[in-house]
Design a protein around this motif. Structure first.
Motif, PDB file in Angstrom:
ATOM      1  N   ARG A 241       0.869  -3.132   6.338  1.00 32.07           N
ATOM      2  CA  ARG A 241       0.910  -2.738   4.928  1.00 32.07           C
ATOM      3  C   ARG A 241       2.288  -2.958   4.333  1.00 32.07           C
ATOM      4  O   ARG A 241       3.296  -2.897   5.024  1.00 32.07           O
ATOM      5  CB  ARG A 241       0.585  -1.249   4.779  1.00 32.07           C
ATOM      6  N   CYS A 242       2.306  -3.142   3.004  1.00 36.36           N
ATOM      7  CA  CYS A 242       3.570  -3.253   2.275  1.00 36.36           C
ATOM      8  C   CYS A 242       4.195  -1.864   2.195  1.00 36.36           C
ATOM      9  O   CYS A 242       3.549  -0.910   1.768  1.00 36.36           O
ATOM     10  CB  CYS A 242       3.334  -3.806   0.881  1.00 36.36           C
ATOM     11  N   LEU A 243       5.465  -1.778   2.595  1.00 27.61           N
ATOM     12  CA  LEU A 243       6.144  -0.478   2.612  1.00 27.61           C
ATOM     13  C   LEU A 243       6.400   0.051   1.203  1.00 27.61           C
ATOM     14  O   LEU A 243       6.637   1.232   1.013  1.00 27.61           O
ATOM     15  CB  LEU A 243       7.468  -0.588   3.353  1.00 27.61           C
ATOM     16  N   VAL A 244       6.382  -0.822   0.239  1.00 24.62           N
ATOM     17  CA  VAL A 244       6.646  -0.418  -1.143  1.00 24.62           C
ATOM     18  C   VAL A 244       5.350  -0.050  -1.860  1.00 24.62           C
ATOM     19  O   VAL A 244       5.282   0.956  -2.566  1.00 24.62           O
ATOM     20  CB  VAL A 244       7.378  -1.542  -1.908  1.00 24.62           C
ATOM     21  N   CYS A 245       4.321  -0.862  -1.671  1.00 24.72           N
ATOM     22  CA  CYS A 245       3.084  -0.690  -2.463  1.00 24.72           C
ATOM     23  C   CYS A 245       1.957   0.016  -1.701  1.00 24.72           C
ATOM     24  O   CYS A 245       0.949   0.361  -2.311  1.00 24.72           O
ATOM     25  CB  CYS A 245       2.564  -2.043  -2.925  1.00 24.72           C
ATOM     26  N   ASN A 246       2.086   0.178  -0.387  1.00 24.12           N
ATOM     27  CA  ASN A 246       1.000   0.766   0.402  1.00 24.12           C
ATOM     28  C   ASN A 246      -0.271  -0.074   0.312  1.00 24.12           C
ATOM     29  O   ASN A 246      -1.382   0.423   0.348  1.00 24.12           O
ATOM     30  CB  ASN A 246       0.733   2.218  -0.049  1.00 24.12           C
TER      31      ASN A 246
ATOM     32  N   TYR B 111       2.333 -11.487   3.387  1.00 21.10           N
ATOM     33  CA  TYR B 111       2.914 -11.123   2.101  1.00 21.10           C
ATOM     34  C   TYR B 111       2.052 -10.071   1.424  1.00 21.10           C
ATOM     35  O   TYR B 111       0.875  -9.884   1.746  1.00 21.10           O
ATOM     36  CB  TYR B 111       3.099 -12.345   1.205  1.00 21.10           C
ATOM     37  N   CYS B 112       2.692  -9.357   0.501  1.00 23.04           N
ATOM     38  CA  CYS B 112       1.986  -8.314  -0.235  1.00 23.04           C
ATOM     39  C   CYS B 112       1.376  -8.939  -1.488  1.00 23.04           C
ATOM     40  O   CYS B 112       2.096  -9.523  -2.302  1.00 23.04           O
ATOM     41  CB  CYS B 112       2.973  -7.216  -0.619  1.00 23.04           C
ATOM     42  N   PRO B 113       0.056  -8.834  -1.647  1.00 26.97           N
ATOM     43  CA  PRO B 113      -0.581  -9.441  -2.821  1.00 26.97           C
ATOM     44  C   PRO B 113      -0.188  -8.760  -4.132  1.00 26.97           C
ATOM     45  O   PRO B 113      -0.387  -9.319  -5.199  1.00 26.97           O
ATOM     46  CB  PRO B 113      -2.078  -9.283  -2.546  1.00 26.97           C
ATOM     47  N   LYS B 114       0.418  -7.570  -4.044  1.00 21.44           N
ATOM     48  CA  LYS B 114       0.794  -6.862  -5.266  1.00 21.44           C
ATOM     49  C   LYS B 114       2.224  -7.206  -5.704  1.00 21.44           C
ATOM     50  O   LYS B 114       2.426  -7.719  -6.801  1.00 21.44           O
ATOM     51  CB  LYS B 114       0.651  -5.348  -5.049  1.00 21.44           C
ATOM     52  N   CYS B 115       3.212  -6.944  -4.841  1.00 22.57           N
ATOM     53  CA  CYS B 115       4.605  -7.195  -5.251  1.00 22.57           C
ATOM     54  C   CYS B 115       5.120  -8.543  -4.751  1.00 22.57           C
ATOM     55  O   CYS B 115       6.222  -8.939  -5.092  1.00 22.57           O
ATOM     56  CB  CYS B 115       5.512  -6.071  -4.756  1.00 22.57           C
ATOM     57  N   ARG B 116       4.365  -9.227  -3.918  1.00 19.94           N
ATOM     58  CA  ARG B 116       4.674 -10.560  -3.390  1.00 19.94           C
ATOM     59  C   ARG B 116       5.884 -10.592  -2.460  1.00 19.94           C
ATOM     60  O   ARG B 116       6.462 -11.650  -2.205  1.00 19.94           O
ATOM     61  CB  ARG B 116       4.824 -11.571  -4.539  1.00 19.94           C
TER      62      ARG B 116
END
Ligand SMILES: [Zn+2]
Length: 163
Positions: A89-94, A131-136
């Motif tokens: 998981r993205c640590l920023v966006c969960n 990669y994070c699909p939200k914050c990239r």
């Protein structure tokens, strides 16, 4: 098994996300907002306050001050060891990370995909990327994962990553 953490449990939330658990965290949420989100999204509310469980909300009361001990407390009740999917998981966006497909040759010729830029040192080593699909943001198995593994080891989690 989803969680929502109250304001002063940010470090615990981060560790849960590192382990791949869905843990919602927004330091500015009021208790009422936390209750509403927990009920609506069926999340276990992590709190330091002595709150009573309601019919709708499951509550876990954290007592330790140290975030590693807090995680260990939680692992004593919920099957965290069994269900962990570290670094997914993205640590920023969960948000769940997705695999980033790239070819080193194309990246070096600046023939960019429609996506985030991959650091050259990572391209050279040919590391698998997510990669994070939200914050990239891009994640790879570099030094920051080693640091996270050290942190999680302090909470009793022995993480092995297979490439
Ligand atoms: Zn993100």
């Amino acid at each position: 098994m989803k969680f929502i953490a109250e304001g002063d449990l940010g470090q615990l939330a981060k560790r849960l996300i590192m382990l791949g658990f869905d843990c919602s965290y927004d330091g500015g949420m009021s208790l009422i907002d936390l209750f509403q989100a927990a009920a609506l999204e069926e999340r276990i509310l992590l709190t330091r306050k002595p709150l009573a469980e309601t019919m709708k909300i499951k509550i876990f009361r954290v007592t330790a001050d140290d975030p590693n001990q807090q995680l260990a407390e939680l692992a004593g009740i919920y099957p965290l060891f069994e269900r962990a999917e570290p670094f997914s998981r993205c640590l920023v966006c969960n948000v769940r990370l997705e695999e980033l497909k790239y070819s080193a040759a194309a990246e070096q010729e600046k023939d960019k995909r429609d996506g985030p830029e991959v650091p050259e040192s990572v391209i050279e080593r040919g590391l698998p990327l997510c990669y994070c699909p939200k914050c990239r943001r891009i994640y790879w198995h570099g030094s920051h994962i080693e640091r996270m593994k050290t942190q999680l080891a302090k909470a009793g989690f022995e993480i092995r990553i297979e490439h």
